[in-house]
Design an enzyme around this catalytic site. Structure first.
Site, PDB file in Angstrom:
ATOM      1  N   GLU A  96       0.765  -1.350  -0.060  1.00  0.00           N
ATOM      2  CA  GLU A  96      -0.013   0.010   0.106  1.00  0.00           C
ATOM      3  C   GLU A  96       0.873   1.125   0.007  1.00  0.00           C
ATOM      4  OE1 GLU A  96      -0.645  -2.910   1.882  1.00  0.00           O
ATOM      5  OE2 GLU A  96      -2.386  -3.519   1.253  1.00  0.00           O
ATOM      6  N   HIS A 166     -11.817  -5.647   8.659  1.00  0.00           N
ATOM      7  CA  HIS A 166     -12.669  -5.381   7.481  1.00  0.00           C
ATOM      8  C   HIS A 166     -13.812  -4.608   7.690  1.00  0.00           C
ATOM      9  CE1 HIS A 166     -10.400  -9.546   6.600  1.00  0.00           C
ATOM     10  NE2 HIS A 166     -10.297  -8.832   5.282  1.00  0.00           N
TER      11      HIS A 166
HETATM   12  C1  LIG Z   1      -1.935  -4.432   4.348  1.00  0.00           C
HETATM   13  C2  LIG Z   1      -2.664  -5.303   3.862  1.00  0.00           C
HETATM   14  N1  LIG Z   1      -3.082  -5.476   2.446  1.00  0.00           N
HETATM   15  C3  LIG Z   1      -4.077  -6.189   1.961  1.00  0.00           C
HETATM   16  C4  LIG Z   1      -4.620  -6.976   2.652  1.00  0.00           C
HETATM   17  C5  LIG Z   1      -5.713  -8.038   2.066  1.00  0.00           C
HETATM   18  N2  LIG Z   1      -5.111  -9.103   1.642  1.00  0.00           N
HETATM   19  C6  LIG Z   1      -5.364 -10.095   2.743  1.00  0.00           C
HETATM   20  S1  LIG Z   1      -4.487 -11.588   2.513  1.00  0.00           S
HETATM   21  C7  LIG Z   1      -3.945 -10.859   1.079  1.00  0.00           C
HETATM   22  C8  LIG Z   1      -2.987 -11.895   0.195  1.00  0.00           C
HETATM   23  C9  LIG Z   1      -1.700 -12.192   0.722  1.00  0.00           C
HETATM   24  O1  LIG Z   1      -1.081 -13.275   0.249  1.00  0.00           O
HETATM   25  P1  LIG Z   1       0.006 -13.878   0.775  1.00  0.00           P
HETATM   26  O2  LIG Z   1       0.974 -13.144   1.471  1.00  0.00           O
HETATM   27  O3  LIG Z   1       0.623 -14.651  -0.269  1.00  0.00           O
HETATM   28  O4  LIG Z   1      -0.671 -15.014   1.816  1.00  0.00           O
HETATM   29  P2  LIG Z   1      -1.384 -16.275   1.637  1.00  0.00           P
HETATM   30  O5  LIG Z   1      -2.945 -15.773   1.616  1.00  0.00           O
HETATM   31  O6  LIG Z   1      -1.246 -16.810   0.301  1.00  0.00           O
HETATM   32  O7  LIG Z   1      -1.332 -17.181   2.856  1.00  0.00           O
HETATM   33  C10 LIG Z   1      -4.568  -9.686   0.918  1.00  0.00           C
HETATM   34  C11 LIG Z   1      -4.061  -8.812  -0.337  1.00  0.00           C
HETATM   35  C12 LIG Z   1      -4.408  -7.165   4.197  1.00  0.00           C
HETATM   36  N3  LIG Z   1      -4.932  -7.868   4.803  1.00  0.00           N
HETATM   37  N4  LIG Z   1      -3.404  -6.458   4.600  1.00  0.00           N
END
Ligand SMILES: Cc1ncc(C[n+]2csc(CCOP(=O)(O)OP(=O)(O)O)c2C)c(N)n1
Ligand SMILES: [Mg+2]
Lengths: 361, 390
Positions: A96, A166
């Site tokens: 972000e 959320h």
């Molecule tokens: C700062 C922030 N930005 C966006 C999100 C929304 N979000 C939650 S999980 C995710 C994807 C994360 O992917 P990864 O790090 O590969 O972990 P995985 O879910 O595959 O275990 C996103 C974009 C968040 N929780 N926090």
């Protein structure tokens, strides 16, 4: 006038004013002979239409953010990449602070950078960029540079079971930052018109979208390009006993309280602030001068919420007219809870109680 | 108690012990078996550990049982979510179980683990119970965070589990702080800070890496590369998806995260390295079977073939099943019985969790500060909830 803000935005004419406040400014509005085509759409589709138009009317507009190339988690950007290409509508990595910093730079080169932060809860990694870079770029460079083409769209607010990360409503943090505008629509039609104004406004805007309403709120929305003025509040329900001020999804809760109060003989005036900074004090002041009472309601915690600013201003301006203390019905001073969301929320009944006690004061 | 077996196995007659005893293998259960890892480790700025991993029949059976239990728990959570008994956001770990059990096999409870929101199984690995997990998922009083956290916020202080974090990437610098405290106390413990391939692109990660390396912290950054951050494939988000190399000056190791024994070997190696030399990155090549969260069917951005291919060829539980059978440690029937047994345990825990009451409404106001605010509020039902806390 709303349509003088953007570079070369001329095709809108006076349409924007037709859709603006029925209570303010409409006296002078010029109605087009043929009423524009409308279609019944929900809020995410209205946002989607606005983005289509923004990209279509300005070749220097870009839309980007996490997963926006695929339509985004709330489908607001569906179809944009197909129509405008991956160079103008693209996914960013999950970062972000980088997204907003990048957007500021893009805007500084005279482009319209429309960045999406997936949830308002995730805007905080970008807080520094918004507060220290975006808001002050124009001021500190003596107007040599600005990022006025920057618009940050982000969904905010409760959804019933979103839990800690959320559900938050962070508007007040940004209202403490001169140099940016904060805009929150209450409905699909408002969302489209206000978003187009925000995108074309020559100042950076944080545009908070009520995610509870993305699918829930459906109304007739003009299909063509129109803008609604920023920094103009709207009286969406006229009344004489008490003024209620709110924004975004909270307005529909407040409206229900107004209807219940009416059954008990209390006439409520409901004002949609729409733009939180710079806000339309005159409309609120005029309303409170008429009713003599004010209630403000928002989902964010009460302490330091934007309701505090509104009540302080109203006390300054309408002190001798006030017949009761200003009431604030807001989120509680706790983190946004998971299982106790119904307790936390400024519900209709809480508002109704406060209306009654303020009127009876 | 419905808890993972490893630590309990020696004490009571839990299933692996029972199988071994029944087969007259009890005495041999801890005698070493050497197994090659599925793939060699790929290393960055360090010599990789050997591919030969020492294990035992006891350990293999425990891996099998623990992973079967985890998988069953996640599948049950899926149904509970669909039945609306779990609210909020919920992210499941099935497919990735080997990372958790392999890591636990290499470390102890003085070591800390901190992770993101995909935290249910890590919690079990740290000694959490199924009851605490399901109660938390359903927002009940007996949950591991008193029902106040939900799926994304499991914690277990006695187990050195610093929990589930909702903001992507935020937990990694915290992990460095934990590691600094550990180094200071000289108790030979380390922190495993876990994050995803999506999180690997957050700026915080690089800030954390620099601090960890600058101060030689015993921090192990574990990138669980399941190849997608929500709907975004790793290559769409990362210029270099070689996450084990992205620490530049920090050494790294790429590990088959579907092979519990490879994970164990890597974590043992990493712990030794971190205590002596400071941080290291472990990239666990893994896969999540479910969608990102409950609102994602998980099939729009990847093919069904891809998912079924991983299930057929790399499944972490099947890999252990094959090893157990190949070394004649248990029969197919005995393993099936184990699976039945864990299913029963999960069902019992759910039934128990459903009996657990909702937290007291006053809990809305507790733990905001050390002392409550004495806030009062009206509930949606207009019954007064008055809480005046000391
Ligand atoms: C700062 C922030 N930005 C966006 C999100 C929304 N979000 C939650 S999980 C995710 C994807 C994360 O992917 P990864 O790090 O590969 O972990 P995985 O879910 O595959 O275990 C996103 C974009 C968040 N929780 N926090
Ligand atoms: Mg991932």
């Amino acid at each position: 006038m709303a349509c003088t803000t953007g570079r070369g935005i001329t095709r809108i004419g006076n349409f924007s004013r037709i859709w603006s406040s029925p209570c303010r400014g409409l006296q002078t509005a010029v109605h087009d002979q043929s009423p524009p085509q409308t279609k019944s759409v929900n809020l995410f589709s209205a946002v989607n239409q606005a983005l289509h138009i923004a990209l279509d009317t300005d070749p220097r507009a870009y839309v980007f953010g996490e997963d926006v190339g695929f339509g985004g988690v709330f489908r607001c950007t569906t179809g944009l990449a197909d129509q405008f290409g991956k160079r103008r509508v693209f996914n960013t990595p999950l970062c972000e602070q980088g997204i907003v910093g990048f957007a500021i730079g893009l805007a500084a080169m005279g482009n319209r950078a429309i960045a999406e932060i997936q949830f308002a809860d995730y805007i905080f990694p970008a807080f520094d960029q918004i507060v220290n870079e975006a808001a002050k770029f124009r001021y500190r460079s003596g107007n040599q540079f600005n990022c006025g083409g920057l618009t940050i769209r982000t969904p905010y607010g409760a959804v019933g079971h979103g839990g800690h990360y959320h559900s938050q409503s962070p508007e007040a943090f940004f209202c403490h930052v001169p140099g940016i505008k904060v805009v929150i629509p209450r409905s699909p039609r408002q969302a489209k018109g206000l978003l187009l104004s925000s995108i074309r406004d020559p100042n950076p805007v944080v545009f908070l979208e009520p995610k509870w309403l993305y699918r829930l709120a459906v109304e007739e929305v003009p299909e063509q390009d129109y803008m609604l003025p920023l920094s103009e509040a709207e009286v969406i329900r006229e009344g004489s006993d008490i003024t209620l001020v709110g924004w975004g999804a909270q307005l529909s809760v407040m409206e229900q309280a107004c209807m219940d109060a009416e059954k008990e003989g209390i006439s409520c005036e409901l004002v949609d602030l729409k733009t939180l900074i710079p806000w339309d004090k005159e409309t609120v002041e005029a309303s409170v001068n008429k009713t003599g009472r004010l209630l403000v309601s928002h989902e964010a915690p009460v302490t330091g919420g934007f309701g505090a600013e509104i009540s302080a201003s109203v006390v300054e301006r309408c002190f001798t007219r006030l017949e009761a203390p200003v009431a604030r019905v807001c989120g509680l001073d706790t983190p946004f809870p998971l299982v106790f969301e119904p307790f936390y929320m400024p519900t209709k009944n809480k508002i109704l109680d406060a209306i009654k006690s303020t009127v009876k004061y | 108690m419905a808890q993972l077996t490893r630590r309990a196995a020696a004490l009571n007659k839990s299933l692996p012990a029972a199988i071994l005893a029944a087969r007259g293998l009890a005495t041999a259960s801890t005698s070493p078996i050497t197994v090659e890892t599925s793939l060699p480790f790929t290393a960055h700025k360090i010599d990789p550990p050997s591919r030969s991993v020492e294990t035992s029949s006891q350990e293999l059976l425990t891996f099998f049982r623990d992973m079967a239990l985890m998988r069953r728990m996640e599948i049950a959570a899926d149904s509970l979510y669909k039945a609306k008994l779990i609210r909020g956001f919920c992210h499941l770990y099935d497919g990735q179980e080997a990372v958790c059990v392999g890591m636990e096999a290499a470390i102890n409870r003085k070591d800390c683990i901190i992770t993101a929101y995909r935290d249910h199984c890590i919690f079990l690995g740290r000694g959490g119970t199924l009851l605490e997990a399901f109660a938390e998922l359903m927002g009940r009083k007996d949950g591991c965070s008193k029902g106040k956290g939900g799926s994304m916020h499991f914690y277990k202080k006695e187990g050195g589990f610093y929990g589930g974090h909702g903001i992507v990437g935020a937990q990694v610098p915290l992990g460095c702080g934990l590691a600094f405290a550990q180094k200071y106390s000289k108790d030979e413990s380390v922190t495993f800070a876990m994050y995803g391939d999506g999180a690997a692109n957050q700026g915080q990660l690089f800030e954390a890496l620099n601090m960890a390396a600058l101060w030689d912290l015993p921090a192990i950054l574990v990138c669980e590369n399941n190849h997608y951050g929500m709907g975004t494939a790793e290559w769409r988000a990362a210029k270099s998806p070689a996450y084990y190399k992205r620490g530049d000056y920090v050494p790294g190791l790429k590990v088959d995260g579907m092979d519990a024994l490879a994970v164990k070997q890597a974590c043992k190696f990493a712990k030794e390295h971190a205590l002596k030399n400071g941080p290291i990155i472990l990239e666990m090549d893994t896969y999540r079977y479910h969608g990102h969260s409950m609102s994602d069917p998980g099939s729009t951005y990847r093919t069904r073939d891809e998912i079924s291919g991983v299930r057929q060829e790399r499944d972490p539980i099947e890999r252990i099943r094959k090893l157990v059978l190949a070394h004649d440690i248990a029969t197919e029937k005995e393993l099936k019985d184990t699976e039945k047994e864990v299913r029963k345990e999960v069902d019992e825990a759910i039934a128990q969790a459903k009996e657990s009451p909702m937290p007291d409404p006053s809990e809305l106001f507790t733990n905001v500060y050390v002392k409550g605010l004495g806030t009062e509020s009206f509930g949606a039902d207009r019954k007064e909830v008055r809480t005046v806390l000391p």
